[in-house]
Enzyme design. Structure first.
Site, PDB file in Angstrom:
ATOM      1  N   CYS A 251       0.723  -1.153  -0.080  1.00 48.98           N
ATOM      2  CA  CYS A 251      -0.031   0.006  -0.146  1.00 48.98           C
ATOM      3  C   CYS A 251       0.959   1.403  -0.202  1.00 48.98           C
ATOM      4  O   CYS A 251       1.988   1.045   0.899  1.00 48.98           O
ATOM      5  CB  CYS A 251      -0.796  -0.144   1.272  1.00 48.98           C
ATOM      6  SG  CYS A 251      -1.452   1.577   1.830  1.00 48.98           S
ATOM      7  N   ASN A 260      -3.071  -7.049  -0.451  1.00 51.23           N
ATOM      8  CA  ASN A 260      -4.038  -8.167  -0.664  1.00 51.23           C
ATOM      9  C   ASN A 260      -4.289  -8.679   0.686  1.00 51.23           C
ATOM     10  O   ASN A 260      -3.227  -8.822   1.658  1.00 51.23           O
ATOM     11  CB  ASN A 260      -3.869  -9.363  -1.819  1.00 51.23           C
ATOM     12  CG  ASN A 260      -3.798  -8.554  -3.004  1.00 51.23           C
ATOM     13  OD1 ASN A 260      -4.894  -8.605  -3.568  1.00 51.23           O
ATOM     14  ND2 ASN A 260      -2.413  -8.203  -3.488  1.00 51.23           N
TER      15      ASN A 260
END
Lengths: 309, 309
Positions: A251, A260
């Site tokens: 991220c 994920n």
């Protein structure tokens, strides 16, 4: 560091869940395509080999998106040529369009995935298409792939929220998803691309589809909801779950925040629920610890951190 | 870094959940007692003040455990003397035994929590007692506290797994918990101290209690299961949830791995489920970002990382 001897949760089977879940492992594709550095093809090949060795049977291997957009996966042909295919393991690849399909066919791929959008804005930004026109783009790709004997999965992104549009209309998601299935996709993966969904939303969308047999779910853990959302999907009748080993798929906001759902955290849940998954958790944790070493940063998976001694 | 303007999930109310959840915020006690460094009392006071300002109404403030065991909270008296109490906010403190109760009474505390074990080994290691003898130790403490007009919560640890014993017997947990309630505890917090529980286990234990009105749950996120477990508890009828702002309460295995369920991740779920929680998420994230700066390490909360710009 190696993995410690692995503990497992207490198995407490109960009703309301599928007896077996197929884990669609996306670490090598969705995970690595978000890495800031390009991982050498030899490392990717060892990663895929280890994942198969840990018992995962669906490994999304790479993508034929143009290297200009995803330089991390520019070695797709080289990777597929070097792949040591394990018996009983599928190696689907992502194919964005007709040119991608050409590359996939040349590389001898037998299972592809296309990537559609549930929203107008994301269709424009990610596919350079309108929401409606994307179907005209995908229909012939799926038709040709099927004619060539390939299996096709459809990804549908932004199913639970869109960073530009906010709330996404459930009926629009269902319409878009059913069109992909009508084209000949054998599976439809409902993606929470920005990780905002909560559990009632998941249940509502899956119930709106009615038939769950072709559905899969793909949650990102941006707001910590991925595992709870996955369980909601299982209880609503879904039995294919996308996840990435070690929670790969960084991220941009924080070095160790996840993209994920981590496969290890999912396996912990499935094991506890008594749902068959086929994964050797110890081997998988070892693989993610090794991969974290290759990437030079810790895995965001809670299970990996708890079990890596 | 400050908090970005806060997004919130889509609210999708549905049946099967309590209309309101009381968040029992443990960051200042369970969070900080696990910090390697001692946080200055002024920082703790500002932390508690900000938490109340963010709308949290139950703030476990500190502990009267002997400073030899928890030096991080050796400033309990000083903290309580300096507390700027907000209207409508409770400030319970942990009290391990009769001497702790003396200190609590001297400090003018009106709400305490005791800390019992669901297993033999943890009773021996953490309480220096046998499983059976711990009740003889707690009964007079609770009786005296009640006689003095104090409210008492009972914590029960290792309810879902024990690092030495492995599986924990459900009936033993229920027996232990009911004894604490019989002594006069008005609430019983069921703790997954090592974070191994999965959702069916949670449902099973809560159903074994029958009456859920006095129950709370306390999950650690060691294996990434805390939020899913919390939702299972809510669906089983529990309406008080322990969590810590920013996921404070470090895990020894990895710098950023969490101890407690992060309050922000819980609030995201509750908001999405349409369950009332009373928290201003933006203010809470700002508080956790500030606290992370004080501690010199990032928050393990996914929501904090996603929203902290």
């Amino acid at each position: 560091m190696g993995a410690r001897e692995v503990g497992l949760p207490e198995r407490v089977p109960a009703g309301g869940l599928p007896p077996r879940v197929e884990i669609w492992e996306v670490g090598a594709r969705d995970g690595l395509q978000n890495e800031s550095s390009v991982v050498p093809v030899e490392v990717k090949l060892e990663f895929l080999d280890r994942l198969a060795g840990a018992g995962l049977t669906t490994l999304e291997a790479t993508s034929f998106v143009h290297p200009k957009w995803v330089p991390q996966l520019a070695d797709a042909e080289q990777l597929l040529a070097g792949l040591d295919r394990h018996d009983g393991v599928r190696y689907p690849v992502l194919v964005p369009n007709d040119r991608g399909l050409n590359r996939a066919l040349e590389a001898g791929v037998d299972h592809i995935a296309i990537f559609a959008s549930a929203t107008e804005t994301f269709a424009q930004r990610n596919l350079n298409s309108t929401f409606d026109d994307q179907f005209g783009m995908f229909e012939p790709v799926v038709a040709r792939a099927r004619k060539e004997g390939l299996e096709v999965r459809g990804y549908l992104s932004m199913c639970f929220g869109d960073p530009w549009e906010g709330v996404v209309d459930v009926e629009q998601v269902v319409r878009a998803g059913k069109r992909l299935l009508d084209f000949g996709c054998s599976q439809l993966s409902l993606g929470d691309t920005i990780g905002v969904a909560t559990t009632n939303q998941v249940t509502r969308l899956i119930e709106a589809f009615g038939d769950t047999s072709a559905l899969a779910v793909h949650f990102h853990d941006t707001y910590g909801q991925a595992l709870a959302n996955t369980e909601a999907a299982l209880r609503a009748g879904v039995s294919t779950v996308d996840s990435s080993a070690g929670g790969l798929g960084g991220c941009p906001y924080a070095e160790s925040a996840t993209g994920n759902l981590a496969t290890e955290d999912l396996v912990w849940l499935l094991e506890g629920l008594g749902v068959e998954h086929g994964v050797d958790l110890g081997k998988l944790v070892e693989t993610s610890v090794w991969m974290a070493g290759q990437l030079g940063r810790p895995s965001p998976s809670r299970v990996v951190n708890a079990l890596a001694g």
